[in-house]
Design a protein around this motif. Structure first.
Motif, PDB file in Angstrom:
ATOM      1  N   LEU A   1     -25.779   9.244   5.662  1.00  0.00           N
ATOM      2  CA  LEU A   1     -25.209   9.068   7.132  1.00  0.00           C
ATOM      3  C   LEU A   1     -25.901  10.260   7.957  1.00  0.00           C
ATOM      4  N   VAL A   2     -26.482   9.930   8.937  1.00  0.00           N
ATOM      5  CA  VAL A   2     -27.173  10.644  10.026  1.00  0.00           C
ATOM      6  C   VAL A   2     -26.131  10.923  11.194  1.00  0.00           C
ATOM      7  N   ILE A   3     -25.754  12.033  11.608  1.00  0.00           N
ATOM      8  CA  ILE A   3     -25.002  12.192  12.752  1.00  0.00           C
ATOM      9  C   ILE A   3     -25.559  13.182  13.600  1.00  0.00           C
ATOM     10  N   GLU A   4     -25.865  12.976  14.820  1.00  0.00           N
ATOM     11  CA  GLU A   4     -26.687  13.604  15.584  1.00  0.00           C
ATOM     12  C   GLU A   4     -25.850  14.347  16.639  1.00  0.00           C
ATOM     13  N   ASP A   5     -26.198  15.637  17.223  1.00  0.00           N
ATOM     14  CA  ASP A   5     -25.506  16.352  18.280  1.00  0.00           C
ATOM     15  C   ASP A   5     -24.071  16.774  18.163  1.00  0.00           C
ATOM     16  N   ILE A   6     -23.759  17.260  16.652  1.00  0.00           N
ATOM     17  CA  ILE A   6     -22.329  17.364  16.517  1.00  0.00           C
ATOM     18  C   ILE A   6     -21.679  18.443  17.310  1.00  0.00           C
ATOM     19  N   HIS A   7     -22.427  18.978  18.186  1.00  0.00           N
ATOM     20  CA  HIS A   7     -21.885  20.095  19.260  1.00  0.00           C
ATOM     21  C   HIS A   7     -21.111  19.368  20.403  1.00  0.00           C
ATOM     22  N   TRP A   8     -21.480  17.953  20.550  1.00  0.00           N
ATOM     23  CA  TRP A   8     -20.646  17.379  21.381  1.00  0.00           C
ATOM     24  C   TRP A   8     -19.643  16.371  20.785  1.00  0.00           C
ATOM     25  N   ALA A   9     -19.312  16.760  19.377  1.00  0.00           N
ATOM     26  CA  ALA A   9     -18.492  15.859  18.565  1.00  0.00           C
ATOM     27  C   ALA A   9     -17.080  16.101  19.264  1.00  0.00           C
ATOM     28  N   ASP A  10     -16.205  15.077  19.108  1.00  0.00           N
ATOM     29  CA  ASP A  10     -14.682  15.256  19.461  1.00  0.00           C
ATOM     30  C   ASP A  10     -14.048  15.840  18.394  1.00  0.00           C
ATOM     31  N   ARG A  11     -12.731  16.252  18.645  1.00  0.00           N
ATOM     32  CA  ARG A  11     -12.033  16.920  17.511  1.00  0.00           C
ATOM     33  C   ARG A  11     -11.663  15.962  16.526  1.00  0.00           C
ATOM     34  N   SER A  12     -11.669  14.866  16.626  1.00  0.00           N
ATOM     35  CA  SER A  12     -11.221  13.991  15.602  1.00  0.00           C
ATOM     36  C   SER A  12     -12.479  13.888  14.744  1.00  0.00           C
ATOM     37  N   SER A  13     -13.680  13.672  15.411  1.00  0.00           N
ATOM     38  CA  SER A  13     -14.881  13.657  14.452  1.00  0.00           C
ATOM     39  C   SER A  13     -15.194  14.749  13.738  1.00  0.00           C
ATOM     40  N   ARG A  14     -14.849  15.958  14.378  1.00  0.00           N
ATOM     41  CA  ARG A  14     -15.263  17.328  13.592  1.00  0.00           C
ATOM     42  C   ARG A  14     -14.195  17.325  12.338  1.00  0.00           C
ATOM     43  N   ASP A  15     -13.101  17.029  12.633  1.00  0.00           N
ATOM     44  CA  ASP A  15     -12.285  17.013  11.487  1.00  0.00           C
ATOM     45  C   ASP A  15     -12.652  16.162  10.449  1.00  0.00           C
ATOM     46  N   LEU A  16     -13.212  14.940  10.826  1.00  0.00           N
ATOM     47  CA  LEU A  16     -13.704  13.995   9.857  1.00  0.00           C
ATOM     48  C   LEU A  16     -14.803  14.620   8.935  1.00  0.00           C
ATOM     49  N   ILE A  17     -15.559  15.022   9.869  1.00  0.00           N
ATOM     50  CA  ILE A  17     -16.906  15.828   9.116  1.00  0.00           C
ATOM     51  C   ILE A  17     -16.581  16.580   8.125  1.00  0.00           C
ATOM     52  N   ALA A  18     -15.710  17.579   8.690  1.00  0.00           N
ATOM     53  CA  ALA A  18     -15.127  18.528   7.702  1.00  0.00           C
ATOM     54  C   ALA A  18     -14.491  17.863   6.707  1.00  0.00           C
ATOM     55  N   PHE A  19     -13.551  16.856   6.790  1.00  0.00           N
ATOM     56  CA  PHE A  19     -12.854  16.173   5.523  1.00  0.00           C
ATOM     57  C   PHE A  19     -13.942  15.596   4.487  1.00  0.00           C
ATOM     58  N   LEU A  20     -15.014  14.941   4.902  1.00  0.00           N
ATOM     59  CA  LEU A  20     -16.041  14.234   4.395  1.00  0.00           C
ATOM     60  C   LEU A  20     -16.855  15.350   3.575  1.00  0.00           C
ATOM     61  N   SER A  21     -17.141  16.426   4.174  1.00  0.00           N
ATOM     62  CA  SER A  21     -17.917  17.347   3.459  1.00  0.00           C
ATOM     63  C   SER A  21     -17.324  17.962   2.631  1.00  0.00           C
ATOM     64  N   ARG A  22     -16.317  18.144   2.334  1.00  0.00           N
ATOM     65  CA  ARG A  22     -15.229  18.862   1.301  1.00  0.00           C
ATOM     66  C   ARG A  22     -14.953  17.710   0.272  1.00  0.00           C
ATOM     67  N   ASN A  23     -14.920  16.640   0.681  1.00  0.00           N
ATOM     68  CA  ASN A  23     -14.346  15.494  -0.320  1.00  0.00           C
ATOM     69  C   ASN A  23     -15.363  14.674  -0.877  1.00  0.00           C
ATOM     70  N   LEU A  24     -16.320  14.621  -0.253  1.00  0.00           N
ATOM     71  CA  LEU A  24     -17.346  13.738  -0.875  1.00  0.00           C
ATOM     72  C   LEU A  24     -18.163  14.247  -2.320  1.00  0.00           C
ATOM     73  N   HIS A  25     -17.654  13.900  -3.338  1.00  0.00           N
ATOM     74  CA  HIS A  25     -18.372  14.469  -4.576  1.00  0.00           C
ATOM     75  C   HIS A  25     -19.066  13.271  -5.167  1.00  0.00           C
ATOM     76  N   THR A  26     -18.994  12.150  -4.581  1.00  0.00           N
ATOM     77  CA  THR A  26     -19.886  10.992  -5.328  1.00  0.00           C
ATOM     78  C   THR A  26     -21.329  11.194  -5.472  1.00  0.00           C
ATOM     79  N   PRO A  27     -21.816  10.953  -6.488  1.00  0.00           N
ATOM     80  CA  PRO A  27     -23.610  11.114  -6.382  1.00  0.00           C
ATOM     81  C   PRO A  27     -23.940   9.859  -5.228  1.00  0.00           C
ATOM     82  N   GLN A  28     -25.225  10.072  -4.921  1.00  0.00           N
ATOM     83  CA  GLN A  28     -25.803   9.360  -4.267  1.00  0.00           C
ATOM     84  C   GLN A  28     -25.277   9.031  -2.677  1.00  0.00           C
TER      85      GLN A  28
END
Length: 951
Positions: free
Chosen positions: A151-178
């Motif tokens: 999943l490629v997400i560009e320009d996250i300096h413009w991300a809305d708060r909800s997107s930032r929260d979801l980015i943080a959530f996925l980064s912490r919880n995605l432990h599945t391989p691949q």
């Protein structure tokens, strides 16, 4: 299409491509979750990630693209995820995507894409948002089951708060391989107050998240870029000039080469970026200015409508811009600027009147036909353009509409600035209340609701205070009471005093025997219970239950029952606790209320632990965690359940699992009270293992060392106990005795096993330690503690084990702890019993007890306890050197060792034993240390030599 100013040769970045490829390989094994790529504007982040994505796709990976746009900060919630989801639906169809999700889950995604049907009508705002996060997580996990997914997400300096929260959530919880998320951001845009900065700091502490800083090109790399653009080797002087002017930023290299043979430097950076635009025909430049007002990406139909050009006229005007690589053609007949810097520069060139007119034209055309923008974006686009047009009337209306849409998409943090805009415009627009169907106070109330749901309690408090200042208690008492309840909740989350006083005031405002009254009684009774005012709280609950049952209000009935169960728990009335919680649980199931179900289950886990039914508590915890995720309650009740699970594991001596559970929960960003509860569990283990530096940091954060004032019985008791343990660990029994005196000065202690009785057992240890230096104070504390113990109930095996420890019946206590399978407490009781025997002259009995205690302490890696056992053993001549090596390995370690001897990897062992690879790694490290070897091969040899694995 590409113009000549872009090099056909991919220049440099070998190290970065290598790093990304290594991260991708690690992601295939589940060891890496995300890569953050930072760099200046124009440095080549987009081209790097696209080249990397091409490599991944060529290898069979599925690549999804999402980008943030500057408009996102004004309310375009989840923009990059919506784009990626749209691509997935376009490629596979909505039915296939729906098939990847749990039943009913597609309705959550319908808030972002209409292809998924009608959105959920769930009024539980925080639940819906949490469910949406879980659905994205599930979707990525299931996509990865069939093929590697990037999943490629560009320009996250413009991300809305909800997107930032979801980015943080996925980064912490995605432990599945691949699965790998690759994100880019402009490092030069991150000023000190930029909202992305704390997100980057948080992700920097997450295991499996890599950072990659993209530097400028070197002089040689600039020469290679120029050669690719020019089609020939450039002269040295020209390379030097371009390199010095561009300072190695690829975008500027392109602009300098486009500015002419002499590569003259424009007067400013903006001139440099605009140089390619200014050479285009006048009509093309005019249309580009129109396009710039529309954003980075504009559909052909919308641009035609706003510009007033026919399809052929528009295509003719834009063709030079496309050929010159200023614009690019995207899918779905849309145009986008090749680089956002170009759009910004063009937009900044608009004259004030031109700026307003163009934004007004966009707003007018979108108002006529909302299909001109992607589904779900019309409200936000209209709010943006009417505001840009300086049309206060429509700016207010559209901002209110966009805020309501944001609520439906659980984008509460995006709703806040929109509602703030409504408030700002209010006095400029006559009849504002009639236009939006809400008065000024209602807007403040809505803003406070959005801020609270989004976790911005400071903003929520500001809005609540504003709304309260506009209301008259006499005229609208129920409305005022509701706001006071909300303010009290904010105060609780921030640890501010005055909550009870606020709630009592709210209760006086509403008529008795009404639902409004019951809605205040519910939080008031809970807060009173938590502060130990059980009698008053119980009386309120009794009256409240009578009222809500008359009205048939089942949700409030369940909440009040759980408050009642909390009182039973604090009184040590365990069977009553379970019974009442089960009644609330049945009401929750009947109403299909995830909030009630998850809270009741969490409370039952706590009660089962106090009853010594630990295996059952762990099973319930796993079921509760699953249900919390199912009901979108992961970050609320779900983390409360994980905390309770960690407490059970800690008591059972399964400390590595407890630590893993704590770290998992902390990774989800719990609220402050839950975070402190988790950290207390971690501090208990740290001190038991002698990790005093770690413990000190935790205790400082929680406020234990400074003895921060707490109001809840649980917090007061736990903090006092941890402070006494800390002083004992530091060899300061006098200070520990002082902490004991202060906590005993409270009017009443809890009969709860893991609170009052656990505290009393430790008080005995403190008095023993301080008795030789301060006998009078220690004796006074013993007497006071005995008086407290006489008032507490003694129900259940856990209470009995702690009581036996408190009264000094250590052999009986050790036997009780053994029956409960709580090895740390058992080993401590055996040590104390050995001490009693040694002082009585029975060295053989002392040695026997020490021999039983040592393997328990060693298996836990409880270093301080091991040291105490060994020290006493040396004094009594107890432990022999001929103990079996296998006594040092726990049953789980023997299982791991057996698989190690078979040559299995950590991942294989984890799959075999249903534990994480991280836990396997900890077990292997312990095995190597205990066997005195350094490699897995040596461990296998030692296992055979010592017959550790003999059947």
């Amino acid at each position: 299409m590409r113009g000549r100013s872009v090099s056909p040769v991919f220049v440099g970045r070998q190290e970065e491509i290598k790093a990304l490829s290594e991260s991708f390989d690690e992601a295939l094994e589940g060891a890496v979750t995300a890569v953050l790529i930072g760099g200046e504007a124009g440095v080549g982040k987009t081209r790097l990630v696209h080249r990397f994505a091409e490599h991944c796709a060529a290898g069979g990976a599925h690549v999804l693209y999402g980008g943030c746009v500057e408009l996102s900060t004004e309310g375009l919630a989840y923009a990059p995820f919506t784009a990626a989801l749209r691509q997935l639906v376009r490629e596979r169809g909505p039915d296939t995507v729906t098939g990847l999700l749990p039943d009913g889950a597609a309705r959550d995604l319908a808030r972002l894409l209409p292809e998924f049907g009608e959105p959920n009508g769930d009024g539980e705002t925080d639940a819906g948002r949490a469910r949406l996060f879980e659905q994205f997580l599930t979707l990525l996990e299931r996509l990865a089951a069939s093929a590697p997914t990037v999943l490629v997400i560009e320009d996250i300096h413009w991300a809305d708060r909800s997107s930032r929260d979801l980015i943080a959530f996925l980064s912490r919880n995605l432990h599945t391989p691949q699965v790998l998320i690759v994100m880019t951001y402009r490092s030069d845009d991150l000023h000190r107050q930029h909202p992305l900065r704390p997100v980057l700091a948080e992700l920097g502490r997450v295991n499996g998240v890599h950072r990659l800083d993209l530097p400028r090109l070197s002089r040689d790399e600039v020469a290679q870029q120029m050669a690719g653009i020019l089609g020939e080797v450039p002269q040295y002087a020209k390379v030097q000039k371009v390199y010095e002017s561009s300072e190695g930023i690829p975008l500027f290299v392109e602009a300098l080469l486009d500015s002419g043979e002499d590569c003259t430097v424009p007067d400013s950076m903006q001139d440099l970026i605009l140089s390619a635009v200014e050479r285009l025909p006048e009509e093309t430049q005019r249309v580009l200015r129109v396009a710039a007002a529309g954003g980075t990406r504009v559909s052909h139909a919308l641009l035609a409508a706003v510009s007033g050009l026919s399809d052929i006229e528009l295509e003719t005007a834009l063709r030079p811009a496309i050929a010159g690589n200023v614009l690019q053609i995207a899918d779905s007949r849309a145009y986008l600027f090749r680089h956002s810097l170009i759009r910004e520069a063009v937009h900044d060139e608009l004259l004030p009147g031109e700026h307003q007119r163009l934004h007004a034209r966009y707003a007018e055309e979108i108002s006529k036909d909302r299909r001109l923008v992607p589904p779900g974006r019309a409200a936000v686009e209209l709010a943006h353009h009417w505001y840009g047009a300086r049309d206060d009337h429509w700016a207010l209306i559209s901002a209110w509409e966009a805020a309501q849409k944001s609520f439906k998409a659980y984008a509460y943090t995006e709703a806040v600035p929109l509602l703030e805009r409504v408030l700002m415009l209010w006095d400029r627009v006559p009849d504002a209340a009639e236009l939006i169907g809400a008065d000024h106070t209602a807007v403040l109330e809505r803003a406070s609701q959005a801020a609270n749901a989004g976790g911005d309690v400071d903003a929520g408090l500001k809005f609540v205070k504003g709304a309260l200042s506009q209301l008259d208690e006499a005229a609208e008492p129920a409305r005022v009471a509701q706001l006071i309840v909300r303010r009290a909740g904010i105060k609780t989350s921030k640890g501010h005093p005055g909550v009870i006083d606020d709630l009592r005031h709210a209760l006086r405002l509403v008529p008795g025997n009404s639902l409004d009254w019951a809605e205040v009684v519910t939080p008031l009774s809970r807060n009173l219970m938590l502060r130990g005012e059980i009698a008053e709280a119980s009386e309120l609950i009794s009256d409240g239950l009578r009222v809500v049952r008359e009205y048939g209000e089942r949700s409030l009935e369940a909440d009040l029952l759980m408050n009642l169960a909390l009182g039973h728990s604090l009184n040590g009335e365990l069977e009553a606790t379970i019974t009442v919680n089960e009644q609330a649980l049945e009401l929750g199931r009947a109403a299909n209320s995830g909030r009630i179900i998850a809270r009741a289950i969490g409370n039952n886990i706590d009660a089962l632990t106090d009853m010594g039914r630990d295996d059952e508590a762990l099973r319930v915890a796993l079921d509760g965690w699953r249900l919390a995720k199912q009901y979108g309650r992961l970050r609320g009740s779900g983390l409360f359940i994980l905390n309770n699970r960690a407490e059970v594991l800690e008591s059972l001596g399964r400390w590595d699992e407890a630590i893993e559970t704590v770290e998992t929960a902390l990774g989800h960003g719990p609220v402050l009270r839950t975070r402190y509860a988790l950290l207390r569990v971690r501090a208990d283990i740290a001190m038991a293992r002698g990790e005093l530096r770690l413990a000190e940091g935790i205790l400082s954060e929680v406020g234990v060392l400074k003895e921060r004032q707490e109001e809840f019985v649980q917090d007061i008791t736990h903090n006092a106990r941890l402070l006494m343990r800390w002083h004992l660990a530091k060899g300061e029994p006098g200070a520990a005795l002082g902490a004991a005196e202060r906590v005993l000065s409270r009017n009443r202690q809890s009969s709860k096993a893991m609170l009052g009785w656990r505290l009393l057992a430790l008080l005995r240890t403190v008095c023993d330690a301080a008795g030789s230096t301060e006998p009078e104070r220690a004796a006074a504390v013993r007497r006071h503690a005995s008086e407290v113990a006489a008032e507490l109930s003694t129900t259940g095996p856990v209470v009995e084990a702690y009581r036996l420890s408190f009264v000094g019946e250590y052999d009986a206590a050790a036997a009780a702890w053994e029956r409960l399978h709580r090895p740390h407490n058992q080993a401590k009781a055996l040590l104390r019993a050995a001490g009693e025997s040694a002082r009585g002259g029975d060295r053989e009995a002392a040695a026997t007890r020490l021999k039983a205690a040592l393997p328990l302490a060693e298996a836990l890696r409880a270093t301080p306890l091991v040291a105490e056992i060994e020290a006493l053993s040396r004094r009594v001549g107890g432990l022999t050197q001929g103990q079996e090596q296998s006594e040092l390995l726990t049953p789980r370690e023997l299982e791991v060792l057996r698989l190690v001897t078979e040559g299995r990897t950590n991942r294989d062992i984890a799959a075999e034993l249903f534990i994480s690879a991280k836990t396997v790694s900890v077990h292997v490290s312990n095995i190597l240390a205990k066997l005195g070897v350094t490699t897995r091969g040596e461990a296998a040899a030692a296992a055979h030599r010592l017959s550790l694995l003999s059947p």
